[in-house]
Enzyme design. Structure first.
Site, PDB file in Angstrom:
ATOM      1  N   TRP A 361      60.032  62.236  26.163  1.00  0.00           N
ATOM      2  CA  TRP A 361      59.875  63.629  25.962  1.00  0.00           C
ATOM      3  C   TRP A 361      58.132  63.618  26.476  1.00  0.00           C
ATOM      4  O   TRP A 361      57.781  64.901  26.481  1.00  0.00           O
ATOM      5  CB  TRP A 361      59.821  63.897  24.529  1.00  0.00           C
ATOM      6  CG  TRP A 361      58.730  62.826  23.538  1.00  0.00           C
ATOM      7  CD1 TRP A 361      58.616  61.479  23.752  1.00  0.00           C
ATOM      8  CD2 TRP A 361      57.942  63.592  22.690  1.00  0.00           C
ATOM      9  NE1 TRP A 361      57.530  61.297  22.810  1.00  0.00           N
ATOM     10  CE2 TRP A 361      56.902  62.404  22.258  1.00  0.00           C
ATOM     11  CE3 TRP A 361      57.334  64.676  22.044  1.00  0.00           C
ATOM     12  CZ2 TRP A 361      55.831  62.659  21.186  1.00  0.00           C
ATOM     13  CZ3 TRP A 361      56.516  65.099  21.146  1.00  0.00           C
ATOM     14  CH2 TRP A 361      55.903  63.779  20.924  1.00  0.00           C
ATOM     15  N   ASP A 362      57.619  62.760  26.857  1.00  0.00           N
ATOM     16  CA  ASP A 362      56.290  62.630  27.419  1.00  0.00           C
ATOM     17  C   ASP A 362      56.129  63.799  28.476  1.00  0.00           C
ATOM     18  O   ASP A 362      55.223  64.413  28.406  1.00  0.00           O
ATOM     19  CB  ASP A 362      55.876  61.390  28.034  1.00  0.00           C
ATOM     20  CG  ASP A 362      56.242  60.188  27.213  1.00  0.00           C
ATOM     21  OD1 ASP A 362      56.833  60.155  26.366  1.00  0.00           O
ATOM     22  OD2 ASP A 362      55.083  59.111  27.256  1.00  0.00           O
ATOM     23  N   GLU A 488      57.006  57.554  15.371  1.00  0.00           N
ATOM     24  CA  GLU A 488      58.037  56.369  15.385  1.00  0.00           C
ATOM     25  C   GLU A 488      57.805  55.378  14.197  1.00  0.00           C
ATOM     26  O   GLU A 488      58.492  54.452  14.399  1.00  0.00           O
ATOM     27  CB  GLU A 488      58.103  55.626  16.694  1.00  0.00           C
ATOM     28  CG  GLU A 488      58.671  56.632  17.876  1.00  0.00           C
ATOM     29  CD  GLU A 488      58.741  55.817  18.962  1.00  0.00           C
ATOM     30  OE1 GLU A 488      58.129  54.783  19.185  1.00  0.00           O
ATOM     31  OE2 GLU A 488      59.309  56.538  19.866  1.00  0.00           O
ATOM     32  N   LYS A 592      52.307  56.745  13.263  1.00  0.00           N
ATOM     33  CA  LYS A 592      51.987  55.966  14.454  1.00  0.00           C
ATOM     34  C   LYS A 592      51.237  57.232  15.462  1.00  0.00           C
ATOM     35  O   LYS A 592      50.607  56.544  16.085  1.00  0.00           O
ATOM     36  CB  LYS A 592      53.442  55.626  15.270  1.00  0.00           C
ATOM     37  CG  LYS A 592      53.189  54.872  16.590  1.00  0.00           C
ATOM     38  CD  LYS A 592      54.541  54.586  17.232  1.00  0.00           C
ATOM     39  CE  LYS A 592      54.358  53.941  18.576  1.00  0.00           C
ATOM     40  NZ  LYS A 592      55.715  53.829  19.275  1.00  0.00           N
ATOM     41  N   GLN A 593      51.993  58.181  15.456  1.00  0.00           N
ATOM     42  CA  GLN A 593      51.204  59.171  16.481  1.00  0.00           C
ATOM     43  C   GLN A 593      51.562  60.692  15.673  1.00  0.00           C
ATOM     44  O   GLN A 593      52.198  60.872  15.099  1.00  0.00           O
ATOM     45  CB  GLN A 593      51.940  59.153  17.921  1.00  0.00           C
ATOM     46  CG  GLN A 593      53.492  59.456  17.630  1.00  0.00           C
ATOM     47  CD  GLN A 593      54.236  58.974  18.966  1.00  0.00           C
ATOM     48  OE1 GLN A 593      54.738  57.662  18.743  1.00  0.00           O
ATOM     49  NE2 GLN A 593      54.264  59.507  19.830  1.00  0.00           N
TER      50      GLN A 593
HETATM   51  C1  BGC Z   1      55.812  56.678  21.932  1.00  0.00           C
HETATM   52  C2  BGC Z   1      56.751  57.599  22.252  1.00  0.00           C
HETATM   53  C3  BGC Z   1      56.572  57.788  23.762  1.00  0.00           C
HETATM   54  C4  BGC Z   1      56.895  56.705  24.540  1.00  0.00           C
HETATM   55  C5  BGC Z   1      56.529  56.637  26.093  1.00  0.00           C
HETATM   56  C6  BGC Z   1      55.895  55.296  22.481  1.00  0.00           C
HETATM   57  O1  BGC Z   1      55.174  54.311  22.036  1.00  0.00           O
HETATM   58  O2  BGC Z   1      55.961  56.227  20.545  1.00  0.00           O
HETATM   59  O3  BGC Z   1      56.429  58.950  21.586  1.00  0.00           O
HETATM   60  O4  BGC Z   1      57.648  58.659  24.453  1.00  0.00           O
HETATM   61  O5  BGC Z   1      55.968  55.554  23.863  1.00  0.00           O
HETATM   62  O6  BGC Z   1      55.211  56.885  26.333  1.00  0.00           O
END
Ligand code: BGC
Length: 784
Positions: A361-362, A488, A592-593
């Site tokens: 999704w980035d 996550e 986490k984010q």
């Molecule tokens: C993040 C995801 C991201 C992926 C790739 C993961 O660490 O939690 O949101 O899409 O890294 O960048």
């Protein structure tokens, strides 16, 4: 403050003035050149020493079985990994009778410069061999933004003191051996010897190798041509075998004499084209490049970038590091997407094999927002790629018992590549993110043809997914249960606010689009009844709220969970996922984010309608002490919302973290490739954060405010055929419509009519005063 910088701070380039072999892999990512189709890591010309050799062709991957200790229904069976294809960068050098290898002898001088305006990587070095011969080597490398199959190198050698015999071996090499992965799940699996030879050729200065991947059956052709300039007695020879084609140039050089080789490399791949057709394809690409010549290629590159910078540059006064970083970021975001042409933009672009070369999704939520306002053409291409993968997404939805399309969490070819379903398949929000990107692109460009075709199809199939994934309870409230949001460290949760709001907007946009394009909608089988069910679901979607705390919940019941024990978590236990089991992370409050905080940005209009500024500030302050930023995707989102809620100092620190993620290697894994989303996030932090830029339907709103350290921030946006310039200083903002039809924009809520007859200046109001929120211990952003 970041000290010990590896690169000098300059506005338009990134320069390294000494060679640290421990940082070689990192610099190979930073100095990677790409056009979105071909990617060359910044490996040294001679091939060794190296951190990670890397040549990538967007889409070229190999398949491998995904083994499970305990298999389950619907688990993806086949994984995809990007492969290191035939390396055309290689220029080995023999100085008298010793190989030029920087691990031996003495490196007298070394400098590499990534020139962000010219789009070339330049290198100058002086080296004394163990036997005492000193040579000066200069090289210039580019991956062409105008001729997408083409990369080129100019390599020059001259002796410094004495007559020296030099041999340059310019090669094409397939199946290079790769270092073993280090056990970090974010690095790629190393697929050794992924290419089966089909053809090799060497004829004078021309070389060609054609290979095919074993399981995925993709044919890869790489060809090279050379121009040599040296003393009269210079000799040349060439040879090839299955994995190596080599052109060798030998000369004896006196001080003042120089041997120069200009090499052009053409790349191509296909799942369908025959071997002769692929051979012809790369030969034709070489012919086209020869028609431009070396100087022509260099000029085309410069003028392509001049155009880009005229549309996209961001100027920062008051922080030179951030000035450099945002240009570096824009350059790499452009490189990742410029010529991707109906292919994905992977999380690492084409700069490394991290995350197996997968796109997440980035792309839609971090990279495409930047490109939408700077290089919109590239956005349509990426979304067309998503549309091309609809058959796989429909199959996946059907397999999961759902309707419409379930787009993969991570992929190269469109099929789900995540073997860990709680943070893969369950992260359904990726489908709404794609729909969101399509709506954003259409609104920001007015590209109705796209909207009617690709856009509509993406919206319809994604709306169908949400309608079948969610359900109305007996009060009629619409819930989406058991899904994973952006954070996550939570999984399989009910009513994730981000997912629900993104799904809501997806459902409404789909219904609106079907009303605008009834014939096309009918062709996709949508009737009024179906689109009415989308509106019903959207309007009834549940958004969890904790009355007692007065905050929106990340998901239903989230705020009731135990808080993570931050006090006993050591600084060396981050990222948490490498030190604690997921089951424990999942049942506690630790983020986490950005998740709820990101929702307040991407679905800002819902929050504007349903709550006041204090509510938004309270939400932000609640999630700050829980957010550990174990993903590089977080800092930029926090920067945007910190700026919106008036925490400009904090926003500044987060913006710097996003900006310096790779230049300062903040996560210690830049070696695997650049964090393209975080780079894109640099732009987001500046433009959406300090610029306060928000799209409001087909119009733009701004609520600019600068942090103390910036004396000026200026940026340009492409919007519906216009180019708008925004310049912000401490006390005023100046808006100028540089070209295009008149438009109404907003400055801190005040409508401004822009007629193109000169700048419009408005005062910048002071930010609200609020207590600065806390962050978890050890996870405060660096204070600059
Ligand atoms: C993040 C995801 C991201 C992926 C790739 C993961 O660490 O939690 O949101 O899409 O890294 O960048």
């Amino acid at each position: 403050m970041i000290t010990n910088r590896t690169y000098t701070v300059e506005p338009w380039s990134v320069r390294e003035t000494s060679l640290n072999l421990d940082l070689l892999a990192q610099s190979e990512s930073v100095f990677a050149l790409s056009n979105g189709h071909v990617g060359w890591r910044g490996n040294l010309d001679e091939g060794e020493p190296h951190g990670l050799p890397g040549t990538y062709l967007n889409g070229v991957h190999e398949l491998h079985p995904l083994p499970y200790a305990e298999a389950g229904y619907g688990y993806p069976e086949s994984g995809q990994t990007v492969i290191n294809v035939t390396n055309g960068k290689l220029m080995r050098l023999l100085v008298d009778d010793e190989p030029f290898d920087l691990r031996y002898g003495r490196l007298v001088k070394h400098e590499r410069t990534l020139d962000l305006r010219r789009g070339v990587l330049e290198r100058v070095c002086e080296w004394t061999s163990p036997a005492g011969s000193t040579v000066r080597v200069r090289s210039t490398r580019l991956v062409s933004l105008t001729q997408r199959a083409i990369a080129a190198v100019q390599y020059e050698v001259e002796p410094v003191d004495d007559s020296t015999r030099v041999v340059i071996q310019s090669g094409l090499v397939a199946n290079e051996s790769l270092p073993d992965p280090d056990g970090d799940p974010r690095t790629a699996r190393a697929l050794q010897s992924p290419l089966e030879p089909e053809e090799h050729m060497a004829a004078g200065p021309r070389l060609r190798l054609v290979h095919r991947t074993r399981r995925s059956g993709l044919r890869v052709a790489v060809a090279a041509d050379h121009m040599v300039d040296g003393p009269d007695e210079t000799t040349m020879a060439s040879e090839s075998n299955v994995d190596v084609a080599r052109f060798t140039v030998t000369a004896v050089l006196e001080p003042g004499q120089r041997l120069r080789v200009r090499k052009t490399v053409a790349h191509g791949w296909s799942s369908t084209r025959s071997r002769p057709a692929m051979g012809d394809q790369v030969e034709a690409a070489l012919a086209a490049a020869a028609h431009s010549g070396w100087d022509g290629l260099v000029e085309e590159q410069r003028s392509y970038l001049d155009d880009f910078w005229a549309r996209a540059d961001v100027e920062v006064h008051g922080d030179e590091e951030i000035q450099q970083a945002v240009r570096f970021a824009l350059f790499h975001v452009l490189q990742a997407g410029a010529r991707a042409e109906q292919r994905a933009i992977p999380a690492k672009g084409l700069t490394g094999s991290g995350y197996d070369g997968h796109a997440f999704w980035d792309t839609e939520m971090f990279v495409l927002p930047v490109l939408t306002y700077t290089e919109p053409r590239a956005v349509a291409e990426v979304l067309r790629w998503r549309c091309d993968t609809l058959p796989a997404a429909r199959d996946r939805a059907a397999q999961l018992g759902l309707r419409g399309a379930a787009f993969p969490w991570r992929t190269i070819d469109g099929s789900e590549g995540s073997a860990y379903w709680p943070a893969g398949t369950a992260a359904f929000h990726v489908t709404a993110d794609i729909a969101h990107a399509a709506v954003r692109y259409a609104a920001a460009t007015g590209d109705t043809e796209f909207e009617r075709g690709t856009g509509l199809e993406l919206l319809v199939e994604s709306a169908r997914l949400w309608r079948s994934l969610g359900h109305h309870d007996h009060h009629g409230v619409f819930h989406i249960d058991g899904v994973t949001g952006p954070d996550e460290y939570s999984a399989i949760a009910d009513d994730n606010t981000y997912t629900n709001l993104m799904a809501r907007s997806n459902l409404l946009s789909a219904a609106d689009a079907c009303e605008r394009f009834p014939d096309e909608a009918a062709r996709l089988g949508v009737d009024e009844e179906e689109s009415a069910t989308w509106r019903d679901a959207a309007e009834a979607v549940h958004i969890p709220y904790n009355d007692e705390l007065g905050v929106h919940e990340q998901d239903s019941g989230y705020t009731r969970h135990q808080r993570w024990d931050f006090a006993t978590t050591g600084a060396d236990q981050y990222p948490l996922m490498l030190h604690f089991p997921y089951f424990d992370l999942y049942r506690k409050q630790v983020v986490k984010q950005s998740d709820l905080v990101l929702a307040m940005y991407t679905c800002g209009s819902w929050f504007d309608e349903h709550c006041d500024e204090e509510q938004i500030a309270r939400n932000f302050a609640y999630y700050e002490p829980l957010t550990v930023r174990d993903s590089s995707l977080s800092a930029c989102c926090q920067a945007v919302m910190a700026a919106q809620t008036g925490h400009l100092r904090l926003a500044y620190d987060y913006a710097a973290e996003a900006a310096l993620m790779d230049l300062a290697d903040l996560e210690h894994n830049t070696r695997d490739g650049l964090h393209i989303a975080s780079l894109a996030g640099t732009w987001m932090a500046l433009v959406a954060g300090f610029g306060g830029t928000r799209r409001d339907g087909e119009s733009l709103r701004f609520a600019p405010r600068l942090p103390e350290k910036f004396s000026r921030l200026a940026f340009r946006l492409q919007f519906r055929g216009r180019c708008l310039q925004v310049e912000i200083e401490a006390d005023k903002a100046t808006y100028t419509l540089l070209n295009g039809a008149p438009v109404t924009i907003h400055h801190h809520g005040e409508p401004l009519r822009m007629n193109g007859d000169g700048p419009v200046v408005r005062a910048v109001p002071a930010p609200p005063r609020r207590t600065a929120p806390e962050q978890p211990p050890h996870r405060r952003p660096n204070v600059r």
